[in-house]
Design an enzyme around this catalytic site. Structure first.
Site, PDB file in Angstrom:
ATOM      1  N   TYR A  33      -2.127  -7.423  17.107  1.00  0.00           N
ATOM      2  CA  TYR A  33      -2.633  -6.773  16.037  1.00  0.00           C
ATOM      3  C   TYR A  33      -3.905  -6.071  15.962  1.00  0.00           C
ATOM      4  O   TYR A  33      -3.772  -4.866  15.781  1.00  0.00           O
ATOM      5  CB  TYR A  33      -2.503  -7.667  14.727  1.00  0.00           C
ATOM      6  CG  TYR A  33      -2.568  -7.026  13.246  1.00  0.00           C
ATOM      7  CD1 TYR A  33      -1.793  -6.107  13.039  1.00  0.00           C
ATOM      8  CD2 TYR A  33      -3.790  -6.885  12.700  1.00  0.00           C
ATOM      9  CE1 TYR A  33      -1.848  -5.408  11.647  1.00  0.00           C
ATOM     10  CE2 TYR A  33      -3.948  -6.309  11.444  1.00  0.00           C
ATOM     11  CZ  TYR A  33      -2.957  -5.459  10.847  1.00  0.00           C
ATOM     12  OH  TYR A  33      -3.171  -4.841   9.639  1.00  0.00           O
ATOM     13  N   ILE A  59       0.845  -1.302  -0.155  1.00  0.00           N
ATOM     14  CA  ILE A  59       0.108   0.024   0.020  1.00  0.00           C
ATOM     15  C   ILE A  59       0.709   1.119   0.056  1.00  0.00           C
ATOM     16  O   ILE A  59       0.775   2.180  -0.641  1.00  0.00           O
ATOM     17  CB  ILE A  59      -0.681   0.289   1.182  1.00  0.00           C
ATOM     18  CG1 ILE A  59      -1.734  -1.276   1.140  1.00  0.00           C
ATOM     19  CG2 ILE A  59      -1.803   1.269   1.353  1.00  0.00           C
ATOM     20  CD1 ILE A  59      -2.569  -1.669   2.489  1.00  0.00           C
TER      21      ILE A  59
HETATM   22  N1  LIG Z   1      -2.676  -5.902   3.534  1.00  0.00           N
HETATM   23  C1  LIG Z   1      -3.848  -5.925   4.235  1.00  0.00           C
HETATM   24  O1  LIG Z   1      -4.883  -6.626   3.895  1.00  0.00           O
HETATM   25  C2  LIG Z   1      -4.255  -4.686   5.264  1.00  0.00           C
HETATM   26  C3  LIG Z   1      -5.507  -4.590   5.828  1.00  0.00           C
HETATM   27  C4  LIG Z   1      -5.675  -3.624   6.679  1.00  0.00           C
HETATM   28  C5  LIG Z   1      -4.534  -2.693   7.150  1.00  0.00           C
HETATM   29  N2  LIG Z   1      -3.282  -2.920   6.524  1.00  0.00           N
HETATM   30  C6  LIG Z   1      -2.216  -1.967   7.002  1.00  0.00           C
HETATM   31  O2  LIG Z   1      -1.490  -1.509   5.887  1.00  0.00           O
HETATM   32  C7  LIG Z   1      -0.247  -0.835   6.296  1.00  0.00           C
HETATM   33  C8  LIG Z   1       0.682  -1.275   5.018  1.00  0.00           C
HETATM   34  O3  LIG Z   1       0.561  -2.792   5.113  1.00  0.00           O
HETATM   35  P1  LIG Z   1       0.741  -3.589   3.676  1.00  0.00           P
HETATM   36  O4  LIG Z   1      -0.454  -4.698   3.478  1.00  0.00           O
HETATM   37  O5  LIG Z   1       1.024  -2.452   2.489  1.00  0.00           O
HETATM   38  O6  LIG Z   1       2.077  -4.490   4.167  1.00  0.00           O
HETATM   39  P2  LIG Z   1       3.699  -4.654   3.404  1.00  0.00           P
HETATM   40  O7  LIG Z   1       3.203  -4.828   1.880  1.00  0.00           O
HETATM   41  O8  LIG Z   1       4.290  -5.485   3.983  1.00  0.00           O
HETATM   42  O9  LIG Z   1       4.115  -3.224   3.670  1.00  0.00           O
HETATM   43  C9  LIG Z   1       4.425  -2.976   4.786  1.00  0.00           C
HETATM   44  C10 LIG Z   1       5.661  -1.753   4.980  1.00  0.00           C
HETATM   45  O10 LIG Z   1       5.865  -1.418   6.211  1.00  0.00           O
HETATM   46  C11 LIG Z   1       7.250  -1.599   6.347  1.00  0.00           C
HETATM   47  N3  LIG Z   1       7.849  -2.067   7.578  1.00  0.00           N
HETATM   48  C12 LIG Z   1       7.648  -3.071   8.388  1.00  0.00           C
HETATM   49  N4  LIG Z   1       8.392  -2.938   9.635  1.00  0.00           N
HETATM   50  C13 LIG Z   1       9.137  -1.875   9.601  1.00  0.00           C
HETATM   51  C14 LIG Z   1      10.085  -1.161  10.303  1.00  0.00           C
HETATM   52  N5  LIG Z   1      10.250  -1.894  11.457  1.00  0.00           N
HETATM   53  N6  LIG Z   1      10.579  -0.041   9.936  1.00  0.00           N
HETATM   54  C15 LIG Z   1      10.257   0.718   8.783  1.00  0.00           C
HETATM   55  N7  LIG Z   1       9.414   0.078   7.963  1.00  0.00           N
HETATM   56  C16 LIG Z   1       8.705  -1.392   8.233  1.00  0.00           C
HETATM   57  C17 LIG Z   1       7.876  -2.846   5.487  1.00  0.00           C
HETATM   58  O11 LIG Z   1       9.345  -2.809   5.200  1.00  0.00           O
HETATM   59  P3  LIG Z   1      10.060  -4.136   4.553  1.00  0.00           P
HETATM   60  O12 LIG Z   1       9.616  -4.108   3.337  1.00  0.00           O
HETATM   61  O13 LIG Z   1      11.294  -3.794   4.666  1.00  0.00           O
HETATM   62  O14 LIG Z   1       9.464  -5.176   5.351  1.00  0.00           O
HETATM   63  C18 LIG Z   1       6.734  -2.290   4.125  1.00  0.00           C
HETATM   64  O15 LIG Z   1       7.538  -1.354   3.321  1.00  0.00           O
HETATM   65  C19 LIG Z   1       0.134  -1.606   7.573  1.00  0.00           C
HETATM   66  O16 LIG Z   1      -0.193  -0.682   8.568  1.00  0.00           O
HETATM   67  C20 LIG Z   1      -1.161  -2.745   7.929  1.00  0.00           C
HETATM   68  O17 LIG Z   1      -1.463  -2.918   9.197  1.00  0.00           O
HETATM   69  C21 LIG Z   1      -2.975  -3.828   5.549  1.00  0.00           C
END
Ligand SMILES: NC(=O)c1ccc[n+]([C@@H]2O[C@H](COP(=O)([O-])OP(=O)(O)OC[C@H]3O[C@@H](n4cnc5c(N)ncnc54)[C@H](OP(=O)(O)O)[C@@H]3O)[C@@H](O)[C@H]2O)c1
Length: 311
Positions: free
Chosen positions: A196, A48
């Site tokens: 979470y 995202i």
């Molecule tokens: N996917 C879903 O279905 C969903 C649903 C509801 C809410 N969300 C929320 O959406 C947000 C983005 O999630 P996403 O689904 O896009 O996940 P994602 O593709 O795994 O992206 C997460 C990002 O956060 C970074 N990150 C994780 N730990 C970190 C740290 N310690 N320091 C700096 N960066 C860090 C990751 O870096 P790396 O690539 O280096 O790991 C990645 O760039 C999250 O807050 C999640 O809770 C997602």
């Protein structure tokens, strides 16, 4: 014969789910131009966050990719530049699992940037079990809530100076399932699922309380549920939960571009300033979750977070 029927039923359910999600996904139709504006997105190298950065770059913004991995962030930067032609894309390193790193990062931003118009607190993980950060907190709550809380505070003066400006906190529908949320226990590991849910409720409470404190400053703040999106976040899980979530994501998910729409909407849509503090999904304000109706808890969480991040 029975097997054929089962396969057909699964395929039909899959097709219906896909059509449902395509039809109900909200799209940000705003044409807001971001030339001359600066946007910072944590976790912008993938999922995202990446799609959000890509959109802001298309709109002409200076985009700061705040990531923990230099190589992944540089690769994302190259892809964004080649797709948009916008070369004003900057990589900055921050580890949201370390308060020292967040402080050093904020210092660097405050020294190097003249303005900050949009801050998107997006970085997040869904599990990692009971692993603890070097600050002695569960990795999950520190990454998903406390570090965003600290970062926002450290960048507030710059945001105020750049007003009208916005803060967008990427939460989740998971917040609605945080029925066991106890502000007194928030920094303790309960179970992977509860942790979470609680962290995402913290994003909502933080947004509500921050909106009150920012009244009259020209800085507005929003939280949101992006949908269920198939992203790398699944790799932060393990065991049976990972299998369950992988199945769910295959059936019910949006793609990352669709998943970024509500973040983009809250960042750029005109006329939502009055809705500061509210929660969004599919590019619309939605009713607060029942779990998020406890003003006292929001205030207590604020005070506790101040103590934990040592503001
Ligand atoms: N996917 C879903 O279905 C969903 C649903 C509801 C809410 N969300 C929320 O959406 C947000 C983005 O999630 P996403 O689904 O896009 O996940 P994602 O593709 O795994 O992206 C997460 C990002 O956060 C970074 N990150 C994780 N730990 C970190 C740290 N310690 N320091 C700096 N960066 C860090 C990751 O870096 P790396 O690539 O280096 O790991 C990645 O760039 C999250 O807050 C999640 O809770 C997602």
């Amino acid at each position: 014969m029975v097997l054929c029927t089962v396969i057909l039923a699964v395929l039909a359910a899959y097709a219906i789910a896909k059509i449902y999600f395509k039809l109900t996904t909200g799209w940000c139709k705003s044409q807001t131009c971001l030339v001359g504006k600066t946007a910072l997105i944590t976790g912008a190298n993938t999922g995202i966050g990446y799609e959000t950065a890509l959109d802001f770059a298309k709109r002409g913004a200076r985009v700061i990719l705040a990531c923990r991995s230099k190589s992944k962030a540089e690769e994302a930067r190259s892809r964004i530049i080649s797709e948009t032609g916008n070369e004003n894309i900057v990589v900055k390193i921050v580890d949201m699992a370390s308060f020292d790193s967040v402080r050093a990062f904020a210092r660097e931003i405050n020294e190097s940037e003249r303005r900050l118009d949009i801050l998107v607190n997006n970085a997040g993980i869904i599990s990692y079990g009971d692993r603890t950060s070097k600050d002695g907190l569960p990795l999950l709550i520190q990454t998903n809530h406390f570090s965003g809380f600290l970062l926002t505070h450290l960048l507030l003066d710059l945001l105020k100076k750049s007003a009208p400006s916005r803060i967008v906190n990427v939460s989740s529908l998971a917040a609605a399932f945080a029925t066991k949320f106890d502000v007194n226990q928030v920094e303790k590991h309960i179970s992977n699922g509860d942790d979470y849910n609680n962290s995402k409720l913290c994003n909502v409470y933080f947004t509500q309380e921050l909106a009150k404190k920012l009244k009259g400053t020209g800085v507005t703040v929003y939280s949101l549920h992006p949908g269920v999106i198939k992203t790398d976040i699944i790799n932060t899980m393990d065991g049976i939960r990972k299998i369950g979530f992988t199945l769910m994501m295959n059936f019910m998910s949006k793609n990352p571009e669709e998943g970024a729409q509500t973040t983009i909407y809250c960042s750029v849509a005109k006329g939502i300033e009055e809705l500061s503090g509210e929660h969004f999904a599919d590019c619309k304000r939605i009713k607060p979750y029942k779990t998020a109706l406890n003003e006292g808890a929001a205030k207590k969480l604020w005070e506790k977070s101040e103590r934990i991040v040592k503001l």
